[in-house]
Design an enzyme around this catalytic site. Sequence first.
Site, PDB file in Angstrom:
ATOM      1  N   ASP A  29       0.872  -1.167   0.000  1.00  0.00           N
ATOM      2  CA  ASP A  29       0.000   0.000   0.000  1.00  0.00           C
ATOM      3  C   ASP A  29       0.915   1.223   0.000  1.00  0.00           C
ATOM      4  OD1 ASP A  29      -2.348   1.627   0.439  1.00  0.00           O
ATOM      5  OD2 ASP A  29      -1.736   1.742   2.545  1.00  0.00           O
ATOM      6  N   ASP A  31      -0.188   5.180   0.920  1.00  0.00           N
ATOM      7  CA  ASP A  31      -0.468   6.114   2.013  1.00  0.00           C
ATOM      8  C   ASP A  31      -0.599   5.368   3.336  1.00  0.00           C
ATOM      9  OD1 ASP A  31      -0.703   8.515   0.384  1.00  0.00           O
ATOM     10  OD2 ASP A  31      -2.554   7.620  -0.373  1.00  0.00           O
ATOM     11  N   ASP A 189      -2.022  -0.691   5.923  1.00  0.00           N
ATOM     12  CA  ASP A 189      -2.292  -0.122   7.244  1.00  0.00           C
ATOM     13  C   ASP A 189      -3.772  -0.093   7.598  1.00  0.00           C
ATOM     14  OD1 ASP A 189      -2.698   1.957   5.255  1.00  0.00           O
ATOM     15  OD2 ASP A 189      -2.854   3.363   6.937  1.00  0.00           O
TER      16      ASP A 189
END
Length: 271
Positions: A29, A31, A189
């Site tokens: 991922d 961001d 996240d």
Amino acid sequence: MRVSMEVGERPVRGARSAGGEALRAAVFDLDGTLANTLPAISKLLIKVAKEQGCSVTARQAAAAIGKPPAAAFGRLLGRPEDDGRVQAAISRYRELFSYEVLCQGPQLLYPGVTAGLSALRAHGVELAVATSKTTRAAESLLDVMGIRDLVGPVIGQDMVRRGKPHPEMVLRAAGRLGVPAWQSAYVGDTVGDMRMAVTARMEPVAVTYGSGTFGELAAVAGTRMCSSFKDVVSVIAAARPRPSTAAGPVVRQRRAAAVPVGAQQRRRRLP
């Protein structure tokens, strides 16, 4: 395969030798995982929503990060995703992104990311990025942070029909790398990231320094928990590929417990 030695850690206990079975690829991922863009993006979401006449809190903005743009602004503005105001907000967000976020350049990198990606590459792990950003925006962010050359394919929201948590994005990334999904890890996240990884039969690796809390991420069965990017490198170095028992992605999650890295893990809360 003592990858951790490349990034200043002690050797991974139980890590395999060069002849042992190892994960062949890692998809990331962007961001909240590689880039610490969350504060800047949160402020930008609040600004754009305000221009559309909606008051958005920092908590609401944080919860929208990582979602496809239409879903994020639809939720923030309380309107259907195809609504004109939602589309206007998306256009405005993209217009301001360079001035509000990209201008920070390498300062956006989380500690250890450059060294960690370099270490994984040096040990033969293929790398890719799969993100809810558009491919162009993701490429631009990787460029300004100085790590574009460290990762291979970049799969953005505009390259798939179904976004997170559907596994299409990560399966395409693995396919571009030429590595089976079950021999790959996905690092993210959010809960959606981990559910996507599980469905795709990838090793789910969660970072707790992004937008998701420890408790939320650990609730997804089988998730490996990491409090730093050095932990991510150690987990990928030590993990064994999961047996390929089916041709396609699975739908049900495994019932294994979450596996934290390190003796101490702190719960993170959204602002």
